[in-house]
Design an enzyme around this catalytic site. Sequence first.
Site, mmCIF file in Angstrom:
data_model
loop_
_atom_site.group_PDB
_atom_site.id
_atom_site.type_symbol
_atom_site.label_atom_id
_atom_site.label_comp_id
_atom_site.label_asym_id
_atom_site.label_seq_id
_atom_site.Cartn_x
_atom_site.Cartn_y
_atom_site.Cartn_z
ATOM 1 N N HIS A 108 -11.557 9.290 6.582
ATOM 2 C CA HIS A 108 -11.303 7.862 6.758
ATOM 3 C C HIS A 108 -10.801 7.506 8.149
ATOM 4 C CE1 HIS A 108 -10.274 3.829 5.519
ATOM 5 N NE2 HIS A 108 -8.987 4.001 5.786
ATOM 6 N N ARG A 132 -1.115 8.716 9.123
ATOM 7 C CA ARG A 132 -0.956 7.280 9.381
ATOM 8 C C ARG A 132 -0.537 6.528 8.115
ATOM 9 N NH1 ARG A 132 -4.752 2.790 8.874
ATOM 10 N NH2 ARG A 132 -5.915 4.326 7.677
ATOM 11 N N GLU A 180 0.855 -1.196 0.000
ATOM 12 C CA GLU A 180 0.000 0.000 0.000
ATOM 13 C C GLU A 180 0.884 1.237 0.000
ATOM 14 O OE1 GLU A 180 -2.868 -0.475 3.160
ATOM 15 O OE2 GLU A 180 -3.634 -2.313 2.276
ATOM 16 N N ARG A 227 -0.972 8.719 1.553
ATOM 17 C CA ARG A 227 -2.357 9.161 1.354
ATOM 18 C C ARG A 227 -2.571 10.659 1.355
ATOM 19 N NH1 ARG A 227 -5.549 4.850 4.951
ATOM 20 N NH2 ARG A 227 -5.023 3.161 3.543
ATOM 21 N N HIS A 251 -9.147 9.282 2.921
ATOM 22 C CA HIS A 251 -8.734 8.191 2.037
ATOM 23 C C HIS A 251 -8.952 8.669 0.611
ATOM 24 C CE1 HIS A 251 -8.309 4.321 0.149
ATOM 25 N NE2 HIS A 251 -7.968 3.783 1.302
HETATM 26 C C1 SIN Z 1 -7.502 0.397 2.593
HETATM 27 O O1 SIN Z 1 -7.779 -0.775 2.392
HETATM 28 O O2 SIN Z 1 -7.164 1.190 1.722
HETATM 29 C C2 SIN Z 1 -7.596 0.897 3.991
HETATM 30 C C3 SIN Z 1 -6.435 0.465 4.761
HETATM 31 C C4 SIN Z 1 -6.185 1.432 5.871
HETATM 32 O O3 SIN Z 1 -6.851 2.440 5.978
HETATM 33 O O4 SIN Z 1 -5.248 1.193 6.640
#
Ligand code: SIN
Length: 529
Positions: free
Chosen positions: A345, A380, A115, A284, A238
């Site tokens: 988010h 975060r 991610e 993010r 998000h």
């Molecule tokens: C996501 O699946 O994008 C959310 C994961 C997160 O917010 O840590």
Amino acid sequence: MKEYDFVVIGSGIAGLSFALKAAKRGSVAVITKRKGSDTNTAWAQGGIACVTSDEDSFELHVRDTLEAGAGLCNEAVVRTIVTEGPERIRELAELGLQFDEREISGHRELDLGKEGGHSKRRVLHVRDATGKEIEQTLLRELARQPYAELLENRMAVDLITASKLGFATEDRCLGAYVLDEKTGEVETIRSDRVVLATGGCGKVYLYTTNPDIATGDGVAMAWRAGVEIANMEFVQFHPTCLFHPEAKSFLISEAVRGEGGILRNDRGEDFLKRYDPRGSLAPRDIVARAIDAEIKRAGAKCAFLDITHEPPEFIRDRFPHIYQTCLRFGIDISKQAIPVVPAAHYQCGGIKTDVNGATSLPGLYAIGEVACTGMHGANRLASNSLLEGLVVAHRAAAAAAQGRPAKQKIPLREWQSGNVQNVDELVVIYHNWDEIRRLMWDYVGIVRTDKRLQRASARLRNLQREIREFYWNFKVSVDLLELRNLAAVAALIVDSALCRKESRGLHFTLDYPEANDRQFKHDIVLSRS
Ligand code: SIN
């Protein structure tokens, strides 16, 4: 009056993990607003970031976390949580949770996702429904515990503290007033160890990836009890929430970008590289701001997340939940790009705690999203929150078991209703709720200014006055309590944002567009006492 050794408010990963450990040491009540599984955790798609592969290291995970946190993480806390992660993951696996695996040269190993902001693949997942599997595993285990009770459809109204009862010598938490939603009665529950695990406050914004329960209840209760609250200006948006008139709060996991998904603008351009060399997999805060800027620049309604270059079978197998849900809205993600917008988010600030969940009020612990341990700093890192919830819950259970009980058994007062009338004008509650969410979206969103924040602050003070009147004059209901909590948390976000005179991580203001590295506040801590 009921009495327990431990009272846990909230039933997500942090609350349930705490309860399972505490139930080996005494009686536990887990109080939850709706059903046990109505939690933010159950909606988590991405997974748990944890170092499990030989190609990864604790050092790299710590470095990625600190980098995302933009100078505000507490490094010692990050190190503790990152290094204790594998042991807690092993415990989850022992409870029967099976993370996805894949076959590599004849042997099976964990299928690790990637991610934004992670330099390595390290996200353990169960396809794209990791949170749901975790929630079910923990609830199943809780049901087996003879000393644990799950009290559903109960909403905590307020904490009971010695100072509120007039015992000024040693303030501490003594329990909570809890509304039984079925009977409408408020019960008094006594405990020397109360744990807030109520999750975040996404519902304070008009658009959010969070479920309806995310109304900031824990932070609001702690604030009213005089507990320290830190860094509430850092609300994570998000980047990719599904944009569709009938879809409410549906997240498109960052894992889609981790598997090669590319963000495009309305002209089909891969625009993120113009904002950050890491492109669609930048952290993010950067991606959300870039989408916001690109949408505003073009006067478009949304951006698009494109994974159509991957084979359809891979998409259906890796993202079954996202694939099916989008299909229900007429979008086949294997053939067309997904319309997306940023949405609120995650709350990176919260009740200030140490790495054991201890708050500034003896007897009160806070764990999970409701808490601010210093793990996330100003932003975060994706999938670090389930990890934090697991590790800190374990530590808090040990700390609470050893915690000093109240010196004397202070008599508690039963709940007193100011007036027993039902709220006659529900429309006013809904109107105020909508007004808060819209004004937070318009004035306290991804891009801020002092003028907008001051405007929001003035409106919120008026709304809070009105809500206080309701609170004292009518019978409490879930709607009214949630509205009161939302207003309190919204005001805390605005007040904290007004205190930070720089842009850092998730807090971006046009008045101070740069980080002030020479002179800045590490933590903005607010307290009513
Ligand atoms: C996501 O699946 O994008 C959310 C994961 C997160 O917010 O840590």
